[in-house]
Design a protein around this motif. Structure first.
Motif, mmCIF file in Angstrom:
data_model
loop_
_atom_site.group_PDB
_atom_site.id
_atom_site.type_symbol
_atom_site.label_atom_id
_atom_site.label_comp_id
_atom_site.label_asym_id
_atom_site.label_seq_id
_atom_site.Cartn_x
_atom_site.Cartn_y
_atom_site.Cartn_z
ATOM 1 N N VAL A 230 0.575 -1.017 -0.166
ATOM 2 C CA VAL A 230 0.199 -0.531 -0.128
ATOM 3 C C VAL A 230 1.049 1.525 0.005
ATOM 4 O O VAL A 230 0.863 2.631 -0.522
ATOM 5 N N GLY A 231 2.399 1.072 0.558
ATOM 6 C CA GLY A 231 2.945 2.307 0.411
ATOM 7 C C GLY A 231 2.875 2.585 -0.780
ATOM 8 O O GLY A 231 3.259 3.803 -1.046
ATOM 9 N N ALA A 232 3.464 1.763 -1.780
ATOM 10 C CA ALA A 232 3.841 2.480 -3.448
ATOM 11 C C ALA A 232 2.680 2.371 -3.905
ATOM 12 O O ALA A 232 2.853 3.018 -4.525
ATOM 13 N N ASN A 233 1.361 1.666 -3.713
ATOM 14 C CA ASN A 233 0.277 1.623 -5.145
ATOM 15 C C ASN A 233 -0.585 2.206 -4.292
ATOM 16 O O ASN A 233 -1.964 2.305 -5.280
ATOM 17 N N GLY A 234 -0.645 2.743 -3.080
ATOM 18 C CA GLY A 234 -1.705 3.311 -2.482
ATOM 19 C C GLY A 234 -3.115 2.105 -2.375
ATOM 20 O O GLY A 234 -2.379 0.933 -2.453
ATOM 21 N N VAL A 235 -4.512 2.155 -1.537
ATOM 22 C CA VAL A 235 -4.879 1.829 -1.586
ATOM 23 C C VAL A 235 -6.319 0.411 -2.475
ATOM 24 O O VAL A 235 -6.917 -0.150 -3.007
ATOM 25 N N LEU A 236 -6.404 1.138 -3.882
ATOM 26 C CA LEU A 236 -7.093 0.551 -4.944
ATOM 27 C C LEU A 236 -6.369 -0.103 -5.846
ATOM 28 O O LEU A 236 -4.964 0.042 -6.176
ATOM 29 N N ASP A 237 -6.960 -1.311 -5.600
ATOM 30 C CA ASP A 237 -6.014 -3.148 -5.824
ATOM 31 C C ASP A 237 -7.248 -3.201 -6.746
ATOM 32 O O ASP A 237 -8.392 -3.510 -6.074
ATOM 33 N N THR A 238 -6.870 -3.582 -7.238
ATOM 34 C CA THR A 238 -8.179 -4.702 -8.209
ATOM 35 C C THR A 238 -7.420 -5.863 -9.034
ATOM 36 O O THR A 238 -7.918 -6.951 -9.645
ATOM 37 N N LYS A 239 -6.663 -6.537 -8.260
ATOM 38 C CA LYS A 239 -6.167 -7.928 -7.637
ATOM 39 C C LYS A 239 -6.700 -9.026 -7.425
ATOM 40 O O LYS A 239 -7.876 -8.377 -6.199
ATOM 41 N N THR A 240 -7.367 -9.657 -7.779
ATOM 42 C CA THR A 240 -8.536 -11.134 -6.664
ATOM 43 C C THR A 240 -8.244 -11.592 -5.947
ATOM 44 O O THR A 240 -6.421 -11.550 -5.748
ATOM 45 N N ILE A 241 -8.193 -11.567 -4.462
ATOM 46 C CA ILE A 241 -8.301 -11.777 -3.018
ATOM 47 C C ILE A 241 -7.846 -12.904 -3.380
ATOM 48 O O ILE A 241 -7.337 -13.115 -2.218
ATOM 49 N N ASP A 242 -7.683 -14.241 -3.781
ATOM 50 C CA ASP A 242 -6.886 -14.994 -3.860
ATOM 51 C C ASP A 242 -5.014 -14.587 -3.882
ATOM 52 O O ASP A 242 -4.336 -15.264 -3.119
ATOM 53 N N LEU A 243 -4.809 -13.939 -4.819
ATOM 54 C CA LEU A 243 -3.519 -13.223 -4.298
ATOM 55 C C LEU A 243 -2.837 -12.239 -3.340
ATOM 56 O O LEU A 243 -2.759 -10.634 -3.857
ATOM 57 N N PHE A 244 -3.148 -12.804 -1.887
ATOM 58 C CA PHE A 244 -3.041 -11.914 -1.108
ATOM 59 C C PHE A 244 -1.883 -12.002 -0.573
ATOM 60 O O PHE A 244 -2.097 -10.593 -0.297
ATOM 61 N N ALA A 245 -1.361 -12.230 -1.453
ATOM 62 C CA ALA A 245 0.234 -12.273 -0.744
ATOM 63 C C ALA A 245 0.882 -10.608 -1.834
ATOM 64 O O ALA A 245 2.047 -9.829 -1.364
ATOM 65 N N GLN A 246 -0.585 -10.614 -2.841
ATOM 66 C CA GLN A 246 -0.109 -9.422 -3.732
ATOM 67 C C GLN A 246 -0.139 -7.833 -3.993
ATOM 68 O O GLN A 246 -0.397 -7.098 -3.874
ATOM 69 N N ARG A 247 -1.295 -8.134 -2.609
ATOM 70 C CA ARG A 247 -1.986 -7.023 -3.073
ATOM 71 C C ARG A 247 -2.172 -5.823 -1.763
ATOM 72 O O ARG A 247 -1.563 -6.427 -1.000
ATOM 73 N N SER A 248 -2.585 -4.790 -1.861
ATOM 74 C CA SER A 248 -2.024 -3.493 -1.267
ATOM 75 C C SER A 248 -2.950 -3.422 0.365
ATOM 76 O O SER A 248 -2.979 -3.356 1.291
ATOM 77 N N TRP A 249 -4.313 -4.667 -0.110
ATOM 78 C CA TRP A 249 -5.157 -4.175 1.465
ATOM 79 C C TRP A 249 -5.682 -5.869 1.435
ATOM 80 O O TRP A 249 -5.792 -6.625 0.101
ATOM 81 N N ASN A 250 -5.924 -6.639 2.095
ATOM 82 C CA ASN A 250 -6.541 -7.770 2.430
ATOM 83 C C ASN A 250 -7.494 -8.037 3.766
ATOM 84 O O ASN A 250 -8.067 -6.960 4.457
ATOM 85 N N TYR A 251 -8.766 -8.818 3.369
ATOM 86 C CA TYR A 251 -9.544 -9.135 4.533
ATOM 87 C C TYR A 251 -8.941 -10.171 5.417
ATOM 88 O O TYR A 251 -8.609 -11.062 4.645
ATOM 89 N N VAL A 252 -9.354 -9.658 6.671
ATOM 90 C CA VAL A 252 -8.789 -10.889 7.682
ATOM 91 C C VAL A 252 -9.511 -11.165 8.410
ATOM 92 O O VAL A 252 -10.312 -10.256 9.324
ATOM 93 N N ALA A 253 -8.770 -12.129 9.316
ATOM 94 C CA ALA A 253 -9.553 -12.498 10.638
ATOM 95 C C ALA A 253 -10.124 -11.303 11.426
ATOM 96 O O ALA A 253 -8.401 -10.913 11.945
ATOM 97 N N VAL A 254 -10.623 -11.277 12.691
ATOM 98 C CA VAL A 254 -10.605 -10.955 13.261
ATOM 99 C C VAL A 254 -9.382 -10.563 13.986
ATOM 100 O O VAL A 254 -9.577 -11.311 14.724
ATOM 101 N N GLY A 255 -9.388 -9.592 14.707
ATOM 102 C CA GLY A 255 -8.017 -9.494 15.319
ATOM 103 C C GLY A 255 -6.842 -9.592 14.417
ATOM 104 O O GLY A 255 -6.027 -9.161 15.507
ATOM 105 N N CYS A 256 -6.741 -9.713 13.478
ATOM 106 C CA CYS A 256 -6.056 -9.591 13.093
ATOM 107 C C CYS A 256 -5.503 -8.678 11.976
ATOM 108 O O CYS A 256 -3.996 -8.441 11.170
#
Length: 307
Positions: A230-256
């Motif tokens: 996110v620091g380099a690319n900002g929050v707008l991210d069109t990569k699918t959620i299965d590519l979580f290691a490459q995304r600027s943000w991810n849905y995570v378990a509550v508390g993570c």
């Protein structure tokens, strides 16, 4: 507040197997998706509408385990696709048959102009044609359509519709929710999902203060900005959620994504503005197995809610 659960993350389980698992978690309430963006693994919408016997069997399976059906969720895009609108109206019908008074869904997102069929989410004020798109979406499509949807809901005995603050929707934050509510009335309010507002740069605690009595439902879901990305690319991210290691943000378990102290403050402020209803856990963490993610999230939510 009470904990409920959206069981799509256990979609690999049959209905009664899922209920047994939910019962083992100590959860006594469910928010069940009926279709549209959900595959609705635990509810056959047409069958339940058509058959009183099927409805009775379905509800008896819940009662047997002391689990309450608190709401139906028909999230989709009823402003752009007739098939999504059809599922929405059928969900209203089923809600009436089952005595459900609250529906969770999304506002929908129209196309950009008459004759187009591709939804367009406007997130900037420039170039100038963005304003023409917004005027068309709100004045020509959304407001008239939602007047009709509110009437349909009232005719089915529905008392509240909670619109989720999801991106790529016309209603995605308190400001847009209150705009639509001001046009079509107080039957609609917000389903506050902190996981969405986090990645958009908002503060869910401030959001619920603004919403006040327009806060109709809460999803217990977390997200995390991934610092290197996110620091380099900002929050707008069109990569699918299965590519979580490459995304600027991810849905995570509550508390993570946000710690226990944050969640405690969030629920405290929700109570402060008058919300003391259900919080539905929605688990979409792709880095964990469904059961791991659900158990991690339940532990955090229970501590934060004081259970």
């Amino acid at each position: 507040m009470k904990l409920s659960y959206i069981p799509d993350s256990l979609g690999h389980m049959a209905f009664e197997e899922m209920l047994d698992m939910v019962h083992s978690f100590g959860i006594q309430a469910l928010e069940i998706p009926t279709g549209n963006w959900s595959k609705a693994p635990h509810l056959q919408l047409d069958e339940l509408i058509a058959s009183k016997t099927s409805r009775t069997k379905y509800m008896d399976a819940l009662k047997k385990r002391n689990i309450e059906l608190i709401t139906l969720n028909c999230s989709g895009n009823p402003l752009a696709y007739q098939k999504d609108l059809d599922v929405t109206k059928k969900t209203f019908q089923l809600a009436e048959m089952l005595g459900i008074k609250k529906i969770v869904m999304m506002s929908g997102l129209p196309a950009g102009c008459k004759g187009d069929n591709t939804p367009v989410w406007v997130t900037t004020s420039w170039p100038p044609e963005t304003q023409d798109i917004l005027h068309y979406q709100w004045e020509d499509v959304a407001i008239p359509a939602w007047h009709k949807l509110v009437l349909d809901a009232k005719n089915c005995g529905i008392e509240r519709i909670a619109l989720e603050n999801h991106g790529y929707q016309l209603v995605y934050n308190p400001e847009t929710l209150l705009k639509l509510r001001g046009e079509v009335g107080n039957l609609i309010g917000m389903n506050m999902d902190p996981g969405h507002l986090f990645w958009m740069g908002g503060d869910p605690i401030e959001a619920v203060r603004v919403l006040g009595n327009a806060l109709y439902h809460i999803h217990g879901k977390d997200s995390r900005l991934e610092r290197r990305m996110v620091g380099a690319n900002g929050v707008l991210d069109t990569k699918t959620i299965d590519l979580f290691a490459q995304r600027s943000w991810n849905y995570v378990a509550v508390g993570c994504g946000h710690d226990l102290q944050w969640w405690k403050e969030f629920f405290s402020v929700c109570r402060m503005v008058g919300y003391n209803d259900y919080v539905s856990l929605e688990m979409e963490d792709m880095t964990m197995t469904p059961l791991e993610g659900v158990k991690t999230s339940i532990d955090t939510l229970r501590l934060a809610m004081g259970q």
